[in-house]
Design a protein around this motif. Structure first.
Motif, PDB file in Angstrom:
ATOM      1  N   ALA A 190       0.833  -1.210   0.000  1.00 29.66           N
ATOM      2  CA  ALA A 190       0.000   0.000   0.000  1.00 29.66           C
ATOM      3  C   ALA A 190       0.863   1.254   0.000  1.00 29.66           C
ATOM      4  CB  ALA A 190      -0.928  -0.022   1.213  1.00 29.66           C
ATOM      5  N   MET A 191       1.933   1.261   0.839  1.00 26.96           N
ATOM      6  CA  MET A 191       2.833   2.426   0.877  1.00 26.96           C
ATOM      7  C   MET A 191       3.532   2.625  -0.454  1.00 26.96           C
ATOM      8  SD  MET A 191       4.686   2.463   4.561  1.00 26.96           S
ATOM      9  CE  MET A 191       3.753   2.511   6.089  1.00 26.96           C
ATOM     10  N   LEU A 192       3.978   1.492  -1.045  1.00 29.83           N
ATOM     11  CA  LEU A 192       4.656   1.601  -2.334  1.00 29.83           C
ATOM     12  C   LEU A 192       3.716   2.166  -3.393  1.00 29.83           C
ATOM     13  CD1 LEU A 192       7.075   1.089  -4.178  1.00 29.83           C
ATOM     14  CD2 LEU A 192       6.277  -1.279  -4.433  1.00 29.83           C
ATOM     15  N   THR A 193       2.477   1.722  -3.375  1.00 30.28           N
ATOM     16  CA  THR A 193       1.499   2.234  -4.347  1.00 30.28           C
ATOM     17  C   THR A 193       1.300   3.720  -4.149  1.00 30.28           C
ATOM     18  OG1 THR A 193       0.404   0.078  -4.347  1.00 30.28           O
ATOM     19  CG2 THR A 193      -0.843   1.948  -5.217  1.00 30.28           C
ATOM     20  N   LYS A 194       1.241   4.153  -2.882  1.00 32.50           N
ATOM     21  CA  LYS A 194       1.035   5.584  -2.601  1.00 32.50           C
ATOM     22  C   LYS A 194       2.237   6.402  -3.068  1.00 32.50           C
ATOM     23  CE  LYS A 194      -2.193   6.113   1.218  1.00 32.50           C
ATOM     24  NZ  LYS A 194      -2.407   6.806   2.481  1.00 32.50           N
ATOM     25  N   THR A 195       3.448   5.971  -2.677  1.00 32.19           N
ATOM     26  CA  THR A 195       4.638   6.747  -3.047  1.00 32.19           C
ATOM     27  C   THR A 195       4.848   6.737  -4.557  1.00 32.19           C
ATOM     28  OG1 THR A 195       6.003   4.789  -2.616  1.00 32.19           O
ATOM     29  CG2 THR A 195       5.819   6.392  -0.852  1.00 32.19           C
ATOM     30  N   ASN A 196       4.531   5.626  -5.173  1.00 30.11           N
ATOM     31  CA  ASN A 196       4.655   5.550  -6.622  1.00 30.11           C
ATOM     32  C   ASN A 196       3.662   6.487  -7.292  1.00 30.11           C
ATOM     33  OD1 ASN A 196       3.393   3.994  -9.210  1.00 30.11           O
ATOM     34  ND2 ASN A 196       5.644   3.813  -9.152  1.00 30.11           N
ATOM     35  N   ARG A 197       2.461   6.560  -6.754  1.00 32.32           N
ATOM     36  CA  ARG A 197       1.415   7.461  -7.316  1.00 32.32           C
ATOM     37  C   ARG A 197       1.861   8.909  -7.200  1.00 32.32           C
ATOM     38  NH1 ARG A 197      -2.893  10.095  -4.738  1.00 32.32           N
ATOM     39  NH2 ARG A 197      -4.658  10.584  -6.116  1.00 32.32           N
ATOM     40  N   ILE A 198       2.396   9.262  -6.008  1.00 28.28           N
ATOM     41  CA  ILE A 198       2.838  10.652  -5.818  1.00 28.28           C
ATOM     42  C   ILE A 198       3.992  10.968  -6.758  1.00 28.28           C
ATOM     43  CG2 ILE A 198       3.913  12.221  -4.158  1.00 28.28           C
ATOM     44  CD1 ILE A 198       2.371  10.703  -1.977  1.00 28.28           C
ATOM     45  N   TYR A 199       4.940  10.026  -6.811  1.00 32.67           N
ATOM     46  CA  TYR A 199       6.104  10.245  -7.664  1.00 32.67           C
ATOM     47  C   TYR A 199       5.686  10.408  -9.129  1.00 32.67           C
ATOM     48  CZ  TYR A 199      10.427   9.298 -10.199  1.00 32.67           C
ATOM     49  OH  TYR A 199      11.490   9.374 -11.060  1.00 32.67           O
ATOM     50  N   ARG A 200       4.768   9.557  -9.589  1.00 28.86           N
ATOM     51  CA  ARG A 200       4.346   9.621 -10.989  1.00 28.86           C
ATOM     52  C   ARG A 200       3.570  10.914 -11.271  1.00 28.86           C
ATOM     53  NH1 ARG A 200       0.876   6.152 -12.782  1.00 28.86           N
ATOM     54  NH2 ARG A 200       0.234   5.227 -10.800  1.00 28.86           N
ATOM     55  N   PRO A 257      -1.220  11.147 -15.026  1.00 35.61           N
ATOM     56  CA  PRO A 257      -0.712   9.807 -15.380  1.00 35.61           C
ATOM     57  C   PRO A 257      -1.801   8.761 -15.225  1.00 35.61           C
ATOM     58  CG  PRO A 257       0.090  10.429 -13.219  1.00 35.61           C
ATOM     59  CD  PRO A 257      -0.623  11.643 -13.756  1.00 35.61           C
ATOM     60  N   LYS A 258      -1.568   7.606 -15.774  1.00 34.84           N
ATOM     61  CA  LYS A 258      -2.539   6.522 -15.708  1.00 34.84           C
ATOM     62  C   LYS A 258      -2.508   5.852 -14.344  1.00 34.84           C
ATOM     63  CE  LYS A 258      -2.157   5.484 -20.655  1.00 34.84           C
ATOM     64  NZ  LYS A 258      -1.833   4.452 -21.679  1.00 34.84           N
ATOM     65  N   PHE A 259      -3.570   5.178 -14.065  1.00 33.39           N
ATOM     66  CA  PHE A 259      -3.685   4.316 -12.878  1.00 33.39           C
ATOM     67  C   PHE A 259      -3.433   5.054 -11.562  1.00 33.39           C
ATOM     68  CE2 PHE A 259      -1.814   1.564 -16.274  1.00 33.39           C
ATOM     69  CZ  PHE A 259      -2.982   0.916 -16.622  1.00 33.39           C
ATOM     70  N   ILE A 260      -4.084   6.241 -11.430  1.00 35.43           N
ATOM     71  CA  ILE A 260      -3.962   6.947 -10.157  1.00 35.43           C
ATOM     72  C   ILE A 260      -5.308   7.035  -9.449  1.00 35.43           C
ATOM     73  CG2 ILE A 260      -1.962   8.313 -10.874  1.00 35.43           C
ATOM     74  CD1 ILE A 260      -3.894  10.644 -11.400  1.00 35.43           C
ATOM     75  N   SER A 261      -6.293   6.411 -10.037  1.00 36.56           N
ATOM     76  CA  SER A 261      -7.606   6.396  -9.391  1.00 36.56           C
ATOM     77  C   SER A 261      -7.583   5.403  -8.224  1.00 36.56           C
ATOM     78  CB  SER A 261      -8.673   5.989 -10.401  1.00 36.56           C
ATOM     79  OG  SER A 261      -8.458   4.647 -10.818  1.00 36.56           O
ATOM     80  N   PRO A 262      -8.480   5.544  -7.246  1.00 37.06           N
ATOM     81  CA  PRO A 262      -8.518   4.614  -6.106  1.00 37.06           C
ATOM     82  C   PRO A 262      -8.638   3.160  -6.524  1.00 37.06           C
ATOM     83  CG  PRO A 262      -9.845   6.533  -5.661  1.00 37.06           C
ATOM     84  CD  PRO A 262      -9.426   6.669  -7.094  1.00 37.06           C
TER      85      PRO A 262
END
Length: 894
Positions: A669-679, A691-696
């Protein structure tokens, strides 16, 4: 010049010199014949018997004879005289025939006895004296010597052997009352020798039985030089070797002519093996006395426990003035009884009625410690004068019948019964000695001796076997000092082919009932094996079965099976106790405390988020991923209970599943969050298109995909190696087996554990990398930096965990330390995540609800522009500070 009438083995080359001595000694003009045997007793009779007795002790410094021997000499000599009186007065035994005697003193020396015994063979040598003249030229007067048909004696075996070699040449039968050397049983060499006492081979067997009954297995032997002592010890050693279980520490010999200090050396030698306290002694009476004196002189009273042969028997003379050293001595004597008739006879003897005994006056002086008056000899004024009439034996002096008196009487009676039977066969109806018995043929008389069978003076049968030996019957004595006024010998058992010993009646030094030890090595204790000393079967060293060994048998230790440990006495193995991490263990208290606090905190956050699900703070935190992340944190705390619970198949399965799953869910979950912010912010630098795939929904899908990798891996693990429990006996197996424990645990090796956590660690490291890359996100974007701090702290926790976990691999508390370290590390990492990400939000929601309000909505484009401008301003500010300038420019992008 002379001719032997009955000569056997005349071809022997060892006797010419002896015959020359005989000729010289029997020469008519010899000074020996100028008087009539002054050192012998002559009792006239129709048939003459010879007698050999140790009337005197062995002399010293070249003197043949020493002091008088009251018991062994005079008592035995008088016993023969008493027996002759009884036989001559018995109308049923040898009627009308009188037995006479020629009795000689051997002085306890074999060479002197040989010289004296030549008296017995005079009559068997016919001398041609026609050409012999005395110094004055006259023809010698030849006195016809009496013919001795048989000899009673001798006492010592060495004396008997010496005499027997002469008597057999002249076929004179010999019956001994005390010689017990096994050598004399050789019927080929000593065919004319018989004895009414059993040979030492029986005595040695009895002594071996005594030693074994006392529990001794390590003894020394001491023998007087000569046939009696050496043969007795040889028989003892041979029998003990055949019986087994008995070892000889030392075999010492007392010289015939001991030098000054010889007995002190013997005692010193015996002390070289102090554990061999038992001393088997085959020695003459005089040697025994000096051995005891030497032991007393060396202050070794009570050290040695003597087992004496029949030469010691129940005599008082060997232990005179050495009673304390002799206390506890076990002695053996052919079974005997006190002859009352002899006591009455002997106690009535006096100087007046016993003139036939030429040594009785000397005995009288010694017995009453007085001095007789003699013409021309002055009496020492310090010594009492003997009256010869007022003194009485037993009344004025100590008297106790000597042990061999019975056998002397039996020996004389055996000779008399043989002569009686011979007379009945050869002279039926004749009065007195008939022609057929004049002279008595020695070999025929020997056959009659071997055929006698009568009840002796003690009521026991007197008979001989084919070797001329009497049957073995012994009394076992012990010298006891029950009190200071009444010490003495006490009968403690008998031996007649087998031993009957009353051990409970035995007393030792100081009246102790405890049998002293005489063993080379004491029995090994339980759990110790014997390591034998090479060449000495009774000696060993005791070695403890150490470590996890137990005593398999007397000589071997073996390892217990891996799941067992030795008993306290190491005689067997017992199951090793099985333990597990208990709930109340100190190793479990701290992890449980942290887990309970964490679960309570996590549940509080989850409940609060559910209650305030639609509030801005909850929505801004990403509700969907927050619930996933909080679930992972909850599972991390919950795994502590599974790690401490008693291992079982179900528990082990859930340990495998949840051990890595909680961390995997959290860091996915943390990786998904940090990756979303970074992207988002990286994409914003390039375009305004999100970017793609940032929806819940996308975020949840990415998270579950990451989690599924862990779940699939665990189920593959289940298939390859189904979960089960094991008992690890190696982990807690210290040198002391009492501390050994088997640990019940799940079959998860350290490597498997690391593999289980490795995926979560990869997620954690990856998340940390994105957190580092997202460190430039504005502070207003409140998710990035808390995640960064969370990951930095988590990495520190797990970097500390690795050396602790693997550094305790050799510890006996390995499982407990590793379990505690693992659960505490997981709880700390969960607490960091919970504290950094959700406790601030929880605080605002609960304590500052005014801040939990909706702010102005901005589009994605505005957010990206604001974030980009903020980033540029931040970089510009840093650059200006480095150049020393502080200049603000308007934002031209707007």
């Amino acid at each position: 010049m002379f001719r032997v009438l009955s000569w056997s083995s005349c071809h022997s080359t060892t006797w010419p010199r002896l015959l020359w001595i005989l000729w010289v000694w029997l020469s008519p003009c010899s000074s020996v014949h100028q008087h009539s045997h002054p050192h012998s007793i002559k009792i006239p009779g129709d048939i003459t018997l010879g007698g050999l007795f140790p009337v005197h002790a062995r002399g010293h410094a070249g003197v043949p004879c020493g002091e008088i021997k009251k018991e062994k000499g005079i008592h035995r000599l008088e016993a023969m005289l008493y027996a002759l009186d009884q036989i001559n007065s018995d109308p049923e035994l040898l009627p009308n025939i009188t037995l006479g005697a020629r009795i000689l003193d051997t002085c306890s020396r074999d060479t002197y006895a040989l010289e004296q015994s030549l008296t017995f063979v005079q009559a068997l040598i016919q001398k041609d004296t026609s050409d012999i003249r005395c110094s004055n030229g006259e023809q010698p007067i030849i006195r016809k010597p009496e013919r001795v048909v048989g000899v009673i004696g001798a006492s010592g075996s060495s004396v008997s052997i010496m005499v027997a070699n002469v008597l057999r040449l002249f076929e004179i039968p010999q019956i001994s009352y005390a010689s017990t050397a096994p050598e004399l049983s050789d019927n080929n060499r000593y065919d004319f020798f018989s004895r009414v006492v059993p040979p030492d081979s029986y005595q040695a067997q009895a002594m071996v039985d005594i030693v074994k009954a006392l529990g001794w297995n390590y003894v020394s032997t001491l023998a007087s030089e000569g046939n009696y002592g050496e043969s007795g010890v040889d028989a003892f050693v041979q029998i003990s070797r055949e019986a087994g279980g008995l070892c000889i520490a030392q075999s010492l010999k007392i010289p015939r002519e001991p030098k000054l200090g010889e007995f002190d050396k013997i005692i010193k030698r015996l002390m070289e093996t102090p554990n061999a306290r038992g001393v088997i002694i085959f020695a003459h009476e005089d040697d025994i006395k000096q051995v005891l004196e030497a032991a007393s002189k060396s202050n070794l009273t009570g050290q040695f426990k003597f087992v004496g042969s029949d030469s010691w028997g129940a005599k008082s003379s060997p232990i005179l003035d050495q009673e304390e050293v002799a206390e506890g001595a076990v002695t053996i004597l052919p079974k005997r009884a006190s002859i009352e008739g002899f006591d009455q006879y002997f106690t009535t003897r006096s100087l007046e009625n016993n003139r036939r005994n030429i040594w009785f006056a000397e005995f009288w002086e010694d017995d009453f410690r007085c001095k007789l008056t003699r013409p021309g000899i002055k009496i020492d004024p310090e010594k009492k004068k003997c009256t010869g009439e007022q003194e009485r034996i037993s009344r004025d002096s100590h008297y106790e019948q000597e042990g061999k008196v019975q056998f002397v009487i039996d020996a004389v009676y055996a000779m008399a019964h043989a002569l009686h039977n011979m007379h009945q066969d050869l002279c039926p109806g004749a009065t007195g000695v008939c022609d057929k018995m004049d002279p008595v043929e020695g070999r025929l008389l020997l056959s009659y001796i071997h055929s006698v069978n009568f009840n002796g003076s003690a009521g026991t049968a007197v008979l001989f076997n084919e070797n001329g030996d009497a049957p073995g019957r012994y009394d076992i004595f012990q010298y006891q000092m029950t009190n200071t006024t009444n010490p003495g010998y006490r009968v403690i058992g008998q031996w007649t082919n087998n031993l009957r010993l009353n051990v409970e009646e035995m007393q030792w030094t100081g009246g102790s009932r405890q049998i002293p030890d005489s063993v080379c090595s004491f029995p090994c204790r339980s759990g110790e094996r014997k390591k034998m000393v090479k060449g000495v079967p009774c000696c060993w060293h005791c070695e403890l079965c150490d470590g996890y060994q137990f005593q398999a048998d007397e000589f071997n230790c073996e390892m217990c099976p891996f799941d067992m440990r030795p008993t306290l006495n190491r005689t067997a193995c017992r199951p090793t106790p099985i333990i597990k991490l208990e709930w109340h263990s100190p190793w479990a208290v701290i992890p449980l405390f942290l887990a309970i606090l964490g679960i309570l905190a996590t549940l509080s956050v989850i409940i609060t988020f559910i209650r305030f699900n639609d509030t801005p703070i909850v929505r801004a935190a990403g509700r969907e991923l927050s619930y996933v992340l909080l679930t992972g944190i909850f599972l991390i705390y919950f795994i502590t209970f599974l790690m401490i619970a008693e291992p079982g198949t179900v528990v082990c399965a859930f340990r495998r599943l949840l051990l890595g799953l909680g961390m995997c869910i959290t860091y996915s979950a943390m990786l998904t969050k940090t990756n979303r912010i970074y992207r988002i912010f990286e994409q914003g630098k390039k375009s305004v298109t999100p970017p793609k795939f940032i929806s819940p929904t996308s975020q949840l899908m990415i998270t579950f995909i990451l989690i599924s990798v862990q779940v699939v891996g665990v189920f593959i693990w289940f298939g390859v190696m189904p979960p089960h429990t094991i008992v690890d006996y190696e982990e807690q197996r210290p040198p002391n087996p009492e501390l050994a424990r088997g640990i019940l645990k799940c079959d998860i090796a350290d490597l498997s554990l690391i593999c289980c956590l490795s995926y979560s660690i990869v997620l954690m490291v990856t998340c940390t990398v994105y957190a580092v890359k997202s460190r430039g996100v504005p502070e207003t974007f409140n998710e990035a930096k808390p995640i960064g701090f969370t990951m930095y702290t988590t990495c520190i926790v797990w970097l500390a965990f690795v050396p602790i976990f693997f550094g305790t691999a050799q510890s006996t508390e390995k499982m407990f330390i590793q379990t505690t370290t693992l659960t505490v590390s997981m709880s700390l990492s969960a607490s960091v995540s919970l504290g950094m990400l959700y406790i601030p939000k929880f605080y605002v929601i609960i304590f500052h609800p005014e801040q939990n309000v909706q702010k102005r909505k901005r589009s994605f484009k505005a957010v990206v522009q604001a974030a980009t401008m903020s980033s540029r301003l931040s970089q510009k500010s840093i650059s200006d500070k480095q150049n020393g300038e502080t200049k603000i420019e308007p934002d031209r992008t707007q």
